[in-house]
Design an enzyme around this catalytic site. Structure first.
Site, short mmCIF file in Angstrom:
data_model
loop_
_atom_site.label_atom_id
_atom_site.label_comp_id
_atom_site.label_asym_id
_atom_site.label_seq_id
_atom_site.Cartn_x
_atom_site.Cartn_y
_atom_site.Cartn_z
N LYS A 1 -12.35 3.39 -12.36
CA LYS A 1 -13.24 3.63 -11.14
C LYS A 1 -13.32 2.17 -10.50
O LYS A 1 -13.78 1.04 -11.16
CB LYS A 1 -14.84 3.82 -11.64
N HIS B 1 0.77 -1.27 -0.09
CA HIS B 1 0.03 0.05 -0.20
C HIS B 1 0.96 1.15 -0.22
O HIS B 1 1.55 1.48 0.98
CB HIS B 1 -1.03 0.09 1.38
MN MN Z 1 -2.59 0.31 4.50
#
Ligand code: MN
Length: 200
Positions: free
Chosen positions: A176, A19
């Site tokens: 999207k 992430h």
């Molecule tokens: Mn995270």
């Protein structure tokens, strides 16, 4: 999308999501009692048993989040690219008489991972130091077994375990995104190539 309940015999899943939010990290998530119990690892997991990696417990996530791969748009919390770095199933090694919740509360989790990159015996241990922050700090460590590797580098395995794409490819193709519902990921996952491609 209609939620499909997981068959009762399905082994629990795990997922590790790379992430790139403000600070790049790896979210390590274990399916426990129907949700994804989650930790953020600033340096990610290591296959080297001599390396212990900090894992800060974060919010539980719904099961469906295990197949989230794409860009979380600003200004949403966690805005940035998410890659399913590894996923698979795991087997909790529960001491006699403990259910999964008691196991989690006790703060010493031994489990066997069956992923694409991570395998074998692992342990996640909570520790608390007097006078430090109230965050729940844990350590993730690989046990010595045939899946252990000395001098392991995460960067040697950059592609998505779900789609085989590189982070750049995911970022470029991310249109999207519709958040999956809470269904069991193994029941509902559809390869991104089979999804209609969003414009723009
Ligand atoms: Mn995270």
């Amino acid at each position: 999308m209609t939620a499909v309940p997981a068959p009762p015999t399905a082994p629990p899943i795990f997922v590790v999501q790379e992430h790139w939010s403000k600070q790049r990290h790896f979210d390590f998530r274990l399916e426990i009692s129907g949700r994804l119990v989650s930790w953020a690892l600033p340096k990610g997991p290591s296959l080297d048993p001599s390396v212990r990696r900090l894992a800060v417990r974060t919010m539980d996530h719904p099961l469906g989040y295990a197949i989230f791969e794409g860009v979380i748009p600003a200004p949403q919390y966690g805005a940035g690219l998410v890659v399913v770095w590894d996923t698979g199933t795991f087997r909790p090694l529960l001491p006699k008489g403990l259910d999964e919740e008691a196991w989690l509360t006790r703060g010493r989790l031994k489990f066997l991972l069956r992923g694409q990159k991570l395998h074998g015996l692992w342990e996640m241990v909570r520790y608390r130091e007097e006078g430090t922050s109230e965050d729940e700090d844990w350590l993730l460590v690989k046990h010595r077994d045939r899946f252990a590797r000395r001098r392991f580098r995460l960067e040697s395995l950059p592609t998505s375990a779900l789609t085989g794409r590189t982070p750049d490819e995911i970022e470029r193709s991310s249109g999207k995104w519709v958040m999956p519902d809470h269904a069991h990921p193994l029941e509902t996952w559809v390869a991104p190539s089979a999804r209609p491609v969003a414009e723009g």
